[in-house]
Design a protein around this motif. Structure first.
Motif, PDB file in Angstrom:
ATOM      1  N   GLN A 115       0.794  -1.226   0.000  1.00  0.00           N
ATOM      2  CA  GLN A 115       0.000   0.000   0.000  1.00  0.00           C
ATOM      3  C   GLN A 115       0.823   1.271   0.000  1.00  0.00           C
ATOM      4  O   GLN A 115       0.281   2.350  -0.246  1.00  0.00           O
ATOM      5  CB  GLN A 115      -0.939   0.001   1.209  1.00  0.00           C
ATOM      6  CG  GLN A 115      -2.001  -1.080   1.137  1.00  0.00           C
ATOM      7  CD  GLN A 115      -2.857  -0.951  -0.096  1.00  0.00           C
ATOM      8  OE1 GLN A 115      -3.441   0.088  -0.366  1.00  0.00           O
ATOM      9  NE2 GLN A 115      -2.938  -2.022  -0.888  1.00  0.00           N
ATOM     10  N   GLY A 116       2.106   1.154   0.281  1.00  0.00           N
ATOM     11  CA  GLY A 116       2.972   2.321   0.218  1.00  0.00           C
ATOM     12  C   GLY A 116       3.215   2.968   1.570  1.00  0.00           C
ATOM     13  O   GLY A 116       2.414   2.846   2.491  1.00  0.00           O
ATOM     14  N   THR A 117       4.343   3.667   1.642  1.00  0.00           N
ATOM     15  CA  THR A 117       4.694   4.449   2.827  1.00  0.00           C
ATOM     16  C   THR A 117       5.278   5.776   2.364  1.00  0.00           C
ATOM     17  O   THR A 117       6.075   5.821   1.427  1.00  0.00           O
ATOM     18  CB  THR A 117       5.667   3.670   3.730  1.00  0.00           C
ATOM     19  OG1 THR A 117       5.905   4.404   4.941  1.00  0.00           O
ATOM     20  CG2 THR A 117       7.011   3.401   3.058  1.00  0.00           C
ATOM     21  N   GLN A 118       4.859   6.848   3.019  1.00  0.00           N
ATOM     22  CA  GLN A 118       5.280   8.194   2.606  1.00  0.00           C
ATOM     23  C   GLN A 118       6.668   8.503   3.144  1.00  0.00           C
ATOM     24  O   GLN A 118       6.948   8.314   4.331  1.00  0.00           O
ATOM     25  CB  GLN A 118       4.286   9.238   3.121  1.00  0.00           C
ATOM     26  CG  GLN A 118       4.680  10.677   2.819  1.00  0.00           C
ATOM     27  CD  GLN A 118       4.565  11.019   1.351  1.00  0.00           C
ATOM     28  OE1 GLN A 118       3.571  10.693   0.719  1.00  0.00           O
ATOM     29  NE2 GLN A 118       5.581  11.691   0.811  1.00  0.00           N
ATOM     30  N   VAL A 119       7.517   8.995   2.263  1.00  0.00           N
ATOM     31  CA  VAL A 119       8.823   9.522   2.649  1.00  0.00           C
ATOM     32  C   VAL A 119       8.866  10.987   2.247  1.00  0.00           C
ATOM     33  O   VAL A 119       8.641  11.323   1.075  1.00  0.00           O
ATOM     34  CB  VAL A 119       9.961   8.746   1.950  1.00  0.00           C
ATOM     35  CG1 VAL A 119      11.305   9.441   2.195  1.00  0.00           C
ATOM     36  CG2 VAL A 119      10.003   7.307   2.450  1.00  0.00           C
ATOM     37  N   THR A 120       9.134  11.858   3.208  1.00  0.00           N
ATOM     38  CA  THR A 120       9.217  13.287   2.957  1.00  0.00           C
ATOM     39  C   THR A 120      10.566  13.780   3.438  1.00  0.00           C
ATOM     40  O   THR A 120      10.924  13.598   4.603  1.00  0.00           O
ATOM     41  CB  THR A 120       8.098  14.052   3.673  1.00  0.00           C
ATOM     42  OG1 THR A 120       6.827  13.544   3.245  1.00  0.00           O
ATOM     43  CG2 THR A 120       8.180  15.545   3.360  1.00  0.00           C
ATOM     44  N   VAL A 121      11.309  14.391   2.528  1.00  0.00           N
ATOM     45  CA  VAL A 121      12.627  14.937   2.849  1.00  0.00           C
ATOM     46  C   VAL A 121      12.526  16.446   2.757  1.00  0.00           C
ATOM     47  O   VAL A 121      12.375  17.010   1.670  1.00  0.00           O
ATOM     48  CB  VAL A 121      13.707  14.403   1.901  1.00  0.00           C
ATOM     49  CG1 VAL A 121      15.083  14.904   2.351  1.00  0.00           C
ATOM     50  CG2 VAL A 121      13.676  12.881   1.846  1.00  0.00           C
ATOM     51  N   SER A 122      12.594  17.090   3.907  1.00  0.00           N
ATOM     52  CA  SER A 122      12.395  18.533   3.951  1.00  0.00           C
ATOM     53  C   SER A 122      13.016  19.096   5.208  1.00  0.00           C
ATOM     54  O   SER A 122      13.045  18.444   6.249  1.00  0.00           O
ATOM     55  CB  SER A 122      10.902  18.854   3.919  1.00  0.00           C
ATOM     56  OG  SER A 122      10.684  20.245   4.087  1.00  0.00           O
ATOM     57  N   SER A 123      13.492  20.337   5.090  1.00  0.00           N
ATOM     58  CA  SER A 123      14.019  21.032   6.260  1.00  0.00           C
ATOM     59  C   SER A 123      12.932  21.860   6.919  1.00  0.00           C
ATOM     60  O   SER A 123      13.184  22.514   7.949  1.00  0.00           O
ATOM     61  CB  SER A 123      15.210  21.907   5.862  1.00  0.00           C
ATOM     62  OG  SER A 123      14.842  22.802   4.834  1.00  0.00           O
TER      63      SER A 123
END
Length: 123
Positions: A115-123
């Motif tokens: 089903q997916g997993t969210q990856v967010t790369v942000s400062s």
């Protein structure tokens, strides 16, 4: 119940690390090709890394991401280091009972998806 379940996503700063896990239940991953794919908003789902009789990494993640499998735990991992904002996406794992080599890290070669997993790369 036969399923793939991803975990390990989250919010991380640029340069940080995450380890994604893809756990199989209801079947054993031994004998399956496994792929990690990602899809950013408005973009096509793309192959990130796949493992079968050969291992594939897309150019943008080479040297930063490592795919591995632990048959005893029936789990495949994606270690992601030196993360960049452009790595932000929903990450999916996929499986296919097959032994692949060559240019196989494409959606059409995998029939079973998590089903997916969210990856967010942000400062």
């Amino acid at each position: 119940q036969v399923q793939l379940v991803e975990s390990g996503g989250g919010l991380v700063q640029p340069g940080g690390s995450l380890r994604l896990a893809c756990a199989a239940s209801g079947f054993t991953l031994d004998g399956y090709a496994i792929g990690w794919f990602r899809q950013a908003p408005g973009k096509e789902r793309e192959g990130v890394s796949c493992i079968s009789s050969s291992t594939y990494y897309r150019d943008s993640v080479k040297g930063r991401f490592t795919i591995s499998r632990d048959n005893a735990k029936n789990t495949v991992y994606l270690q992601m280091n030196s993360l960049k904002p452009e790595d932000t996406a929903v990450y999916y794992c996929a499986a296919q009972r097959a032994s692949y080599s060559g240019a196989y890290c494409q959606r059409r070669f995998f029939g079973f998806w998590g089903q997916g997993t969210q990856v967010t790369v942000s400062s």
